[in-house]
Design a protein around this motif. Structure first.
Motif, PDB file in Angstrom:
ATOM      1  N   VAL A 166      45.785 -10.267  84.366  1.00  0.00           N
ATOM      2  CA  VAL A 166      45.795 -11.528  85.101  1.00  0.00           C
ATOM      3  C   VAL A 166      46.535 -11.348  86.420  1.00  0.00           C
ATOM      4  N   ASP A 167      45.948 -11.858  87.490  1.00  0.00           N
ATOM      5  CA  ASP A 167      46.629 -11.954  88.785  1.00  0.00           C
ATOM      6  C   ASP A 167      47.169 -13.364  88.948  1.00  0.00           C
ATOM      7  N   VAL A 168      48.426 -13.471  89.367  1.00  0.00           N
ATOM      8  CA  VAL A 168      49.087 -14.763  89.500  1.00  0.00           C
ATOM      9  C   VAL A 168      49.659 -14.897  90.905  1.00  0.00           C
ATOM     10  N   ASP A 169      49.316 -15.990  91.574  1.00  0.00           N
ATOM     11  CA  ASP A 169      49.970 -16.320  92.831  1.00  0.00           C
ATOM     12  C   ASP A 169      51.225 -17.118  92.477  1.00  0.00           C
ATOM     13  N   VAL A 170      52.386 -16.482  92.587  1.00  0.00           N
ATOM     14  CA  VAL A 170      53.624 -17.089  92.087  1.00  0.00           C
ATOM     15  C   VAL A 170      54.150 -18.170  93.015  1.00  0.00           C
TER      16      VAL A 170
ATOM     17  N   GLY B 133      46.903 -12.872  99.319  1.00  0.00           N
ATOM     18  CA  GLY B 133      47.408 -11.885  98.376  1.00  0.00           C
ATOM     19  C   GLY B 133      48.872 -11.545  98.513  1.00  0.00           C
ATOM     20  N   GLU B 134      49.551 -12.157  99.470  1.00  0.00           N
ATOM     21  CA  GLU B 134      50.942 -11.767  99.704  1.00  0.00           C
ATOM     22  C   GLU B 134      51.887 -12.178  98.580  1.00  0.00           C
ATOM     23  N   SER B 135      51.532 -13.194  97.802  1.00  0.00           N
ATOM     24  CA  SER B 135      52.404 -13.634  96.709  1.00  0.00           C
ATOM     25  C   SER B 135      51.726 -13.473  95.353  1.00  0.00           C
ATOM     26  N   VAL B 136      50.757 -12.555  95.265  1.00  0.00           N
ATOM     27  CA  VAL B 136      50.021 -12.346  94.023  1.00  0.00           C
ATOM     28  C   VAL B 136      50.610 -11.163  93.265  1.00  0.00           C
TER      29      VAL B 136
END
Length: 746
Positions: free
Chosen positions: A587-591, A426-429
């Motif tokens: 929407v959750d996005v892992d960038v 979750g650190e880059s979401v």
């Protein structure tokens, strides 16, 4: 398929149980691929490996030499007309002197075992002379249809946003591949048991190719595992019948999944350039749009798809000045035709992306910009057509905005992008919220003689009143059989109803597409029931039937007339009904990894009148799922005219793990021109869900993202800052430069 009192006890407005529900859940339902007849043989199709080539020779000798092979046919063996097509007869039954797309049928084999037939097809020696293929629709010089829309003459504004957008080729991805069984008849004709959407138009294309009168070609609907437009065109229909008539034996053809990708049309890929002009407070002044649709090798329904893209090209917004050009072209890519949304999907993604850009440029919220420009009853489409039934778009948007948002992101890894693969903690979401609005025409348009026929028979069976409803309307999984029985129960007050298997022995019901069957076939069933009830002369059903004996009535139902669009101005009352749906996506996005997970979808839809609440909710869920697929994963990949991912391993579709919870609010504002006031409901959710999800991904990443489906490489930021890269938002609060969409090539 039958519907009886033991399986349905409810009328219009109630959640009647589907008669096929238990059978489908347990795997006992008989689909067309399950057909079997003693003495039947198997047919297989040889297809071209080239997207474009001259066909110099075909040597069938090696195939005929294989034991168990009974026949090998080429175009020379077609007994009648050698071409067919839904709108234009441009598609050969079997390739004659050239092939125009990879997968085009070249020859047929019949054998006593399907594996023998496949080996024989591979043994046929075909001499091809490959030639350059036209695969970029912008380079095509063969136009299927060009439809302009022209309104007003003011194309300057205080705020201007432009963008170039692209929609990839989507597949219908239905559960059951193409299949059917052709049985020669004693009268010299043929009976075809087939999974289809449109029995009578199939017959009307099929009979001339077989050199038979229509009366000697009889079609019966077999179990259909989904359709979504992919069964409007012929597939193996002529091939199975040719082999059956040649051998005087039943012939079964079943496509595998890979062949199915070559055996039916797909959604048109689209390249679109839009320009929106508005006042500083967000009022639309003009819309310019150039929409190019890739029709592939043959026409199919491309002219109607072009018309939809043009007439609905500015969306459900009031705009006084319009310059839209929609063009469909031929290429050497796979043929494209009907798919849920039918031209409106592609345009919707572009105009909704533009409305978000306009909101940003004007300093307004995505909801506010839409509310300020929303159509309502009394507004006119860009074609000049009056919206003469309820269209409460502004209120729908406000209701959607007021729905509670899901709670903040959870720490459970299963809820994160990537899920149980544990690709992230979750650190880059990042989370984004987006909105989308869709406007879809219901029923066929532009003067098409859109009607349905129903035969209703009431009689006493074992002393109790019983009703049989017979139409040619195709049950393709949408629950039409259930609705027909609900209408009969409501109109006649008789609980025991059988819906007979659809076939061509009754008048046409048209296609199970365009969200039209509840409207048109529902109207026909209702009219026939009313005629039966009149015969009862006010008596209770049992008493009337004891006195009269069996009572049978047949009725046709037509919706109000529509008219072709003017070929120069695009003006005209081309549609009979319009439907609206609005979506909000979270929407959750892992960038870093480029992974996206749709956390929630919320939808508000006006359906006029609910006939079956549970089935309606299923339609909204299903349409939203296909829109999600187009937004994030579904695309047929083409390189130089060759299809790269003809399997469900490589062509990705949403699973239950990809579909989020949905909030829904269903409105009932009856359309006075429609039976029961209903409004077709199956397609609109497919339109609005895609741009809503794309907007949410943009909000999470800060990227423009001008193409769907959005790929992981499109959104992974890696070590870049949130504002780095040429595809980030410009940050200009008033005017944005045009953008070029990313190429669809590999």
């Amino acid at each position: 398929m039958t519907e009886t009192a033991s399986t349905i006890l409810s009328g219009v407005g109630e959640s009647a149980r589907r008669p096929d529900a238990a059978l489908k859940v347990t795997g006992e339902f008989a689909y067309s691929s399950d057909l079997w007849l003693d003495g039947m043989v198997w047919g297989v199709t040889l297809r071209s490996p080239h997207p474009s080539a001259w066909l110099r020779s075909i040597d069938v000798g090696p195939a005929l030499a294989i034991p168990g092979v009974l026949a090998v046919l080429t175009h020379e063996d077609v007994p009648g007309r050698k071409f067919y097509g839904v709108e234009h007869k441009d598609q050969p039954v079997l390739a004659i002197d050239q092939v125009r797309y990879q997968g085009e049928p070249v020859a047929l084999v019949a054998a006593d075992h399907p594996e023998t037939a496949r080996r024989a097809a591979a043994a046929i020696v075909v001499a091809y002379e490959p030639r350059a293929a036209v695969t970029d629709p912008r380079e095509s010089r063969e136009v299927i249809r060009h439809q302009p829309v022209r309104v007003g003459d003011t194309f300057e504004a205080e705020v201007v946003v432009t963008g170039e957008y692209e929609v990839g080729m989507q597949d219908q991805a239905f559960l059951g591949p193409e299949s059917g069984l052709a049985v020669p008849a004693e009268d010299g004709g043929v009976d075809l048991y087939i999974a289809t959407q449109w029995l009578h138009v199939d017959r009307d294309q099929l009979a001339p190719c077989l050199g038979l009168p229509a009366g000697k070609v009889r079609l019966t609907l077999s179990g259909v595992g989904g359709a979504f437009g992919g069964r409007e065109d012929l597939s193996m229909h002529v091939h199975a019948c040719m082999l059956a008539l040649r051998l005087n034996r039943p012939v079964k053809i079943v496509y595998g999944r890979e062949e199915s990708f070559f055996g039916h049309v797909h959604r048109h890929p689209a390249l679109m350039r839009y320009e929106h002009g508005a006042t500083r407070d967000g009022r639309l002044v003009y819309v310019k749009a150039d929409i190019v649709l890739d029709g592939g090798a043959y026409c199919s329904t491309s002219p109607a798809v072009v018309a939809n893209a043009a007439s609905l090209g500015a969306g459900p917004y009031e705009v006084p000045n319009v310059r839209v050009d929609a063009t469909g072209v031929y290429t050497n890519n796979p043929p494209c035709g009907a798919m849920r949304g039918f031209g409106a999907v592609q345009a919707c993604y572009a105009y909704e992306s533009q409305m978000d850009r306009l909101a940003e440029a004007c300093g307004l919220s995505p909801v506010e910009i839409r509310v300020r420009n929303a159509v309502s009853q009394g507004s006119r489409l860009i074609t000049g057509q009056l919206i003469d039934s309820p269209a409460p778009l502004a209120g729908m948007l406000r209701e959607l905005e007021a729905m509670p948002l899901p709670p903040a992101r959870e720490t459970d890894l299963r809820s994160l992008p990537g899920g149980v693969s544990q690709t992230t903690h979750g650190e880059s979401v990042r989370r984004g919220v987006g909105y989308g609005v869709g406007l879809k025409n219901i029923c066929f348009s532009e003067g098409f003689d859109d009607f349905s026929t129903a035969r209703v028979r009431a009689e006493l069976v074992a002393g109790e009143p019983h009703v049989t409803v017979h139409t040619a309307a195709a049950e393709v999984g949408q629950g039409l059989v259930t609705v027909q029985a609900q209408i009969a129960r409501t109109e006649l007050g008789i609980a025991d109803v059988t819906v007979a298997t659809a076939d061509t022995s009754v008048g046409s019901a048209g296609s199970s597409s365009a969200s039209r069957q509840s409207y048109v076939t529902g109207g026909a069933v209702r009219a026939a029931c009313e005629a039966v009830r009149e015969r009862f002369n006010g008596l209770p059903a049992r008493e009337a039937l004891e006195k009269l004996g069996p009572v049978e009535e047949t009725r046709e139902y037509r919706h109000r007339p529509t008219y072709p669009l003017d070929p120069h101005t695009g003006q005209g009352d081309s549609h009979t009904q319009l439907a609206l749906c609005v979506h909000r996506a979270v929407v959750d996005v892992d960038v870093e990894l480029g992974l996206a997970k749709v956390v929630e979808l919320a939808a508000v839809q006006d359906v006029g009148r609910v006939l079956n609440p549970l089935a309606l909710e299923g339609q909204i869920h299903g349409g939203s799922a296909q829109g999600l697929g187009l937004a994030l994963m579904e695309e047929i990949r083409i390189r130089d005219g060759r299809l790269l991912n003809a399997s469900f391993t490589d062509y990705l579709i949403p699973t239950i793990l990809d579909m989020p919870p949905m909030q829904m609010k269903i409105l009932e504002n009856p359309d006075p021109a429609a039976p029961y006031g209903l409004r077709g409901a199956g397609e609109p959710p497919t339109l609005s869900s895609t741009p809503a999800i794309a907007a949410a991904v943009r909000a999470a990443t800060g990227l423009r993202l001008t193409r769907v489906p959005i790929r992981p490489e499109d959104i992974a930021l890696s070590d870049k800052g949130p504002d780095s890269g040429s595809d980030r938002r410009s940050g200009n609060g008033e005017e944005s430069d045009g953008e070029r969409a990313r190429s669809g090539g590999d």
